[in-house]
Motif scaffolding. Structure first.
Motif, mmCIF file in Angstrom:
data_model
loop_
_atom_site.group_PDB
_atom_site.id
_atom_site.type_symbol
_atom_site.label_atom_id
_atom_site.label_comp_id
_atom_site.label_asym_id
_atom_site.label_seq_id
_atom_site.Cartn_x
_atom_site.Cartn_y
_atom_site.Cartn_z
ATOM 1 N N TYR A 164 0.826 -1.211 0.000
ATOM 2 C CA TYR A 164 0.000 0.000 0.000
ATOM 3 C C TYR A 164 0.860 1.260 0.000
ATOM 4 O O TYR A 164 0.548 2.239 -0.694
ATOM 5 N N TRP A 165 1.945 1.239 0.784
ATOM 6 C CA TRP A 165 2.761 2.453 0.875
ATOM 7 C C TRP A 165 3.442 2.767 -0.459
ATOM 8 O O TRP A 165 3.449 3.918 -0.916
ATOM 9 N N ILE A 166 4.007 1.761 -1.102
ATOM 10 C CA ILE A 166 4.699 2.002 -2.368
ATOM 11 C C ILE A 166 3.700 2.330 -3.480
ATOM 12 O O ILE A 166 3.991 3.136 -4.368
ATOM 13 N N ALA A 167 2.516 1.734 -3.429
ATOM 14 C CA ALA A 167 1.473 2.111 -4.391
ATOM 15 C C ALA A 167 1.135 3.594 -4.248
ATOM 16 O O ALA A 167 0.946 4.303 -5.244
ATOM 17 N N LEU A 171 9.044 -0.809 -12.172
ATOM 18 C CA LEU A 171 8.389 -2.110 -12.031
ATOM 19 C C LEU A 171 7.841 -2.299 -10.625
ATOM 20 O O LEU A 171 6.744 -2.843 -10.439
ATOM 21 N N ILE A 172 8.598 -1.864 -9.626
ATOM 22 C CA ILE A 172 8.161 -2.038 -8.235
ATOM 23 C C ILE A 172 6.910 -1.196 -7.966
ATOM 24 O O ILE A 172 5.937 -1.673 -7.359
ATOM 25 N N ALA A 188 3.276 -2.786 -7.172
ATOM 26 C CA ALA A 188 2.607 -2.502 -5.905
ATOM 27 C C ALA A 188 1.203 -1.963 -6.135
ATOM 28 O O ALA A 188 0.262 -2.311 -5.402
ATOM 29 N N GLN A 189 1.044 -1.118 -7.157
ATOM 30 C CA GLN A 189 -0.288 -0.593 -7.430
ATOM 31 C C GLN A 189 -1.255 -1.699 -7.837
ATOM 32 O O GLN A 189 -2.418 -1.702 -7.419
ATOM 33 N N GLY A 190 -0.780 -2.641 -8.647
ATOM 34 C CA GLY A 190 -1.638 -3.760 -9.026
ATOM 35 C C GLY A 190 -2.053 -4.587 -7.825
ATOM 36 O O GLY A 190 -3.231 -4.950 -7.674
ATOM 37 N N LEU A 191 -1.105 -4.879 -6.936
ATOM 38 C CA LEU A 191 -1.423 -5.648 -5.737
ATOM 39 C C LEU A 191 -2.336 -4.864 -4.801
ATOM 40 O O LEU A 191 -3.215 -5.435 -4.153
ATOM 41 N N ILE A 227 -7.618 -3.931 -2.131
ATOM 42 C CA ILE A 227 -8.802 -3.112 -1.872
ATOM 43 C C ILE A 227 -10.064 -3.822 -2.365
ATOM 44 O O ILE A 227 -11.111 -3.786 -1.707
ATOM 45 N N ILE A 228 -9.955 -4.480 -3.520
ATOM 46 C CA ILE A 228 -11.099 -5.255 -4.009
ATOM 47 C C ILE A 228 -11.456 -6.337 -3.001
ATOM 48 O O ILE A 228 -12.637 -6.581 -2.710
#
Length: 551
Positions: free
Chosen positions: A130-133, A526-527, A531-534, A539-540
């Motif tokens: 979450y933080w890196i996203a 890439l990181i 992270a955003q994808g995860l 959240i879903i």
């Protein structure tokens, strides 16, 4: 009732306000420009917050109380580290601290909710995600203010992060958060409020975070030891005119220096510094601040002086300078979203511009600053309609910008010199700088005016962050500041030829013009994108799982 813990924090480990203060103080002490060894504190800076959250969970605290102490931790860290923004504008400084801390609460609250919903193991694993996203989002949206991206914390310890050429600075963020979770796990465990115990089979809990710290450092030191500067050399001169932006630089200030006199000083200082081998000169951001119409810039008297008094006398010399420029549009249909309108001028944009003189005769080329400072150079569209009806005593609206990264082509005197212009704030964006290298850049030319921040950590942090861009891309950087620090940074991130604060100065050095692309340049963040994808999946899951359980 929560038991009183033993262990390294004692009673402090039971007080949310003191834990919030401790965490903020550790992160501030770890941040550039404190000495490099202090960066080790980054690896424990989030531990007090994780303990705070653990204690509040054990106490059954309500959401509002958890948010209040989360916000306290973050607003203190922001205030301790970026208070100097208030030198430029008090309101802007307060807003930067207050609003950025509020935004930083989002990934921490998402982590807490995930831990509650899916258990401690998944919960703590979700914290770096979450933080890196959030950090990746903070690099791209209208309210971008990534100054406190955790990977920036190693800017004073560049020998520890030479592997940024593979991961970029978000790799540093992942490193920091992962080690913090491991340290917290070793000290307090992950379930309930457990005393600090590492006896018997738990001893490896202490060894794991130590290994997670020293292994990347060892890899980095090995890379640093074997790395060699790449590319042919070229002599570059950077000029620091040191004109007070509050008192002398701009019209209307108390001791305003006429624009022609400012240019005379620049020309004289440059003439005294260059040699027959000099191939490029850098003047700082808004060195020529009188607003120039781009369509007629090449015919202006100032351009004629530069050509005649500098470039014509020194064949093979090129110049990069900051200017304030304006570009016009034929009608509303062709105008940009940031365009302004005046009855006598029509539709036009104002730009913070880098102007490039390849030689004495070639037409000047322009690059428009694209990463604009929120609230100062860029107003989010949602606020533009509101502010347009308010008299703020000055210009209302955003500066214009451009989408592509312009790389200036080489001049005949230096065929390998393909210059990437960075203007001030842009140098804190990793993938943004890497786009220049993908477009063929062999050298970064950073022009800035750090005098807005007075003699504070701000301009020194800004200088240090530039070293990370050099490691990520393995490009040299030449830095010209109106005042602050002008310097050179090599491909290892080593800073040299520093000028002093609040003095007129010049620096001259030979840079290397590398043409190879690093892994990070080729593949980008890439990181951050991973992270955003995860984070989206997390959240879903938070939304769907309760619905499924109800059914």
């Amino acid at each position: 009732m929560t038991p009183t813990p033993s262990g390294p924090l004692g009673r402090l480990g039971q007080s949310p306000p003191l834990l919030a203060l401790l965490g903020a103080a550790l992160l501030w002490a770890a941040w550039p420009v404190h000495p490099a060894p202090f960066a080790l504190l980054l690896f424990v800076g989030f531990v007090p917050y994780l303990r705070l959250e653990q204690v509040l969970t054990a106490q059954g605290a309500r959401r509002g109380r958890v948010f209040a102490f989360t916000y306290l931790f973050l607003v203190l860290w922001n205030a301790f580290t970026t208070w100097w923004v208030s030198y430029s504008t008090l309101g802007g400084g307060i807003a930067a601290v207050v609003l950025n801390a509020a935004l930083m609460c989002l990934p921490l609250l998402a982590f807490r909710r995930t831990k509650q919903r899916f258990g401690t193991k998944i919960g703590y694993l979700s914290l770096p995600v979450y933080w890196i996203a959030f950090e990746q989002l903070h690099l791209t949206w209208d309210l971008s203010w990534p100054w406190l991206t955790l990977g920036n914390g190693f800017a004073s310890a560049t020998s520890w992060v030479q592997w940024y050429e593979y991961t970029g600075f978000l790799g540093g963020s992942l490193w920091v958060l992962s080690v913090n979770v491991l340290v917290f796990w070793a000290w307090f465990g992950t379930g309930g409020v457990r005393p600090w115990t590492i006896n018997g089979p738990r001893r490896w809990r202490c060894a794991l975070p130590m290994l997670a710290i020293w292994l990347p450092i060892t890899v980095s030191l090995t890379i640093n030891h074997s790395f060699q500067e790449k590319g042919p050399g070229a002599e570059v001169v950077v000029i620091q005119p040191n004109i007070d932006p509050y008192e002398a630089k701009f019209p209307g200030t108390a001791n305003f220096i006429p624009f022609n006199e400012q240019l005379t000083r620049l020309l004289a200082r440059t003439e005294a510094a260059i040699t027959p081998e000099t191939r490029l000169v850098l003047w700082p951001e808004t060195a020529l601040d009188e607003v120039y119409l781009e369509a007629t810039f090449n015919q202006s008297p100032q351009v004629a002086r530069i050509r005649q008094e500098l470039l014509a006398r020194h064949p093979g010399l090129s110049l990069l300078t900051g200017i304030t420029s304006a570009g016009t549009y034929p009608d509303a249909a062709h105008a940009s979203p940031t365009a302004r309108h005046r009855d006598d001028a029509g539709y036009y944009d104002v730009f913070n511009t880098a102007a490039y003189f390849a030689d004495a005769s070639a037409p000047v080329q322009f690059y428009h600053k694209s990463k604009l400072v929120p609230g100062v150079e860029k107003i989010p569209p949602v606020l533009s309609s509101v502010l347009s009806n308010i008299d703020l005593g000055g210009v209302v609206g955003s500066y214009g910008s451009q989408d592509e990264r312009t790389v200036f082509p080489p001049a005949p005197g230096a065929p390998a010199l393909r210059l990437a212009p960075l203007i001030c704030y842009e140098s804190i964006y990793g993938d943004f700088a890497a786009q220049y290298v993908r477009n063929g850049a062999t050298l970064f030319g950073l022009i800035t005016n750090d005098g807005w921040w007075s003699d504070s950590p701000g301009y020194r942090q800004h200088l240090a962050y530039g070293a990370l861009r050099c490691i990520e891309t393995r490009r040299d950087l030449a830095r010209s500041a109106n005042t602050g620090i002008s310097a050179f940074i090599d491909q290892r991130g080593t800073i040299s030829h520093r000028t002093g604060w609040w003095v007129g100065a010049v620096s001259r050095a030979t840079v290397h013009l590398n043409t190879e692309q690093t892994f990070y340049v080729r593949y980008g963040e890439l990181i951050g994108h991973g992270a955003q994808g995860l984070a989206v999946l997390g959240i879903i899951g938070l939304v769907l799982v309760p619905l499924v359980r109800r059914k």
